[in-house]
Design an enzyme around this catalytic site. Sequence first.
Site, mmCIF file in Angstrom:
data_model
loop_
_atom_site.group_PDB
_atom_site.id
_atom_site.type_symbol
_atom_site.label_atom_id
_atom_site.label_comp_id
_atom_site.label_asym_id
_atom_site.label_seq_id
_atom_site.Cartn_x
_atom_site.Cartn_y
_atom_site.Cartn_z
ATOM 1 N N LYS A 269 -9.483 2.064 -2.149
ATOM 2 C CA LYS A 269 -9.726 1.596 -0.783
ATOM 3 C C LYS A 269 -11.088 2.063 -0.278
ATOM 4 C CE LYS A 269 -7.210 1.477 3.667
ATOM 5 N NZ LYS A 269 -5.981 1.981 4.315
ATOM 6 N N CYS B 235 -5.493 -3.141 3.150
ATOM 7 C CA CYS B 235 -5.154 -2.932 4.560
ATOM 8 C C CYS B 235 -6.382 -2.970 5.493
ATOM 9 C CB CYS B 235 -4.372 -1.625 4.709
ATOM 10 S SG CYS B 235 -3.345 -1.522 6.208
ATOM 11 N N GLU C 22 0.825 -1.205 0.000
ATOM 12 C CA GLU C 22 0.000 0.000 0.000
ATOM 13 C C GLU C 22 0.863 1.261 0.000
ATOM 14 O OE1 GLU C 22 -3.622 1.919 2.725
ATOM 15 O OE2 GLU C 22 -2.249 0.441 3.590
#
Length: 278
Positions: free
Chosen positions: A130, A165, A50
């Site tokens: 995300k 994440c 990321e």
Amino acid sequence: MHPPPTGDTLALALAQIRVEATEIDANVERALEAITRAASRGADLVALPELFNVGYFAFDSYERHAEPFEGETFSRIRAAAAEHDIAVLAGSIVEDLAATESVVTPAETGLANTAALFDATGELQLVYRKHHLFGYQSAEAELLVPGERVETATVGGVTVGATTCYDLRFPELYRELIDAGAELVLVPSAWPYPRIEHWQTLSRARAIENQCFVATINGSGRFESADATLLGRSTVYDPWGTTLASSGDEPSLVLAEIDLGSLERIREEFPALRDRRL
């Protein structure tokens, strides 16, 4: 010892590179070197962490280093994919949505945490922005806008999806991917100490409950300004939640075989997904 592959297989590499705050050129060079190394090891697909270019915890530099999708970082990654004949999940950049021209965006303005999957010819196959933005001791939720789209793509006969994440804490997102046919979920991350147990338990749970492969790609390095150190431990889990390959907290290249035959066998022998009551 794991059984030998019994069906279509995909050679996967996780590039756990060192990420330093705002050292864009050095970070991207490390990513390009990892792509070259993964290709030389016979990988079909390599995944990056990321915000591998700017560094997740470099919040003050997000706006300054934001790029359009067609900017230098993704352009260099897709060129490397084509040069080395390897698919690449470019684990994410800070994307300037207003400046992006060629990709459908969830908002007309703002910044997004955006990952892209390029195939071995450099062609774009998947975009993931995300969904769940982290707020705990993080400025991400204040600085970025969340994504909305869930996509899958096929690499070497394997249906691949992506999350990022903090998304690991939201199992409903993974159900969406499974319903879209995902067999392997790539999770580029910037997961810090001390939450090792969360990192390992959540990743393994997502693999077990969805009977799919889950590969978590973390970075390595320390961010002094945020008093944060990435814990590494990039790992590939099979549909039983068994670890196929993993790393420590130093830079490394994690290699594993994704065997669709084993996935199909597990889903057939233990049909938990078929037993869902919606």
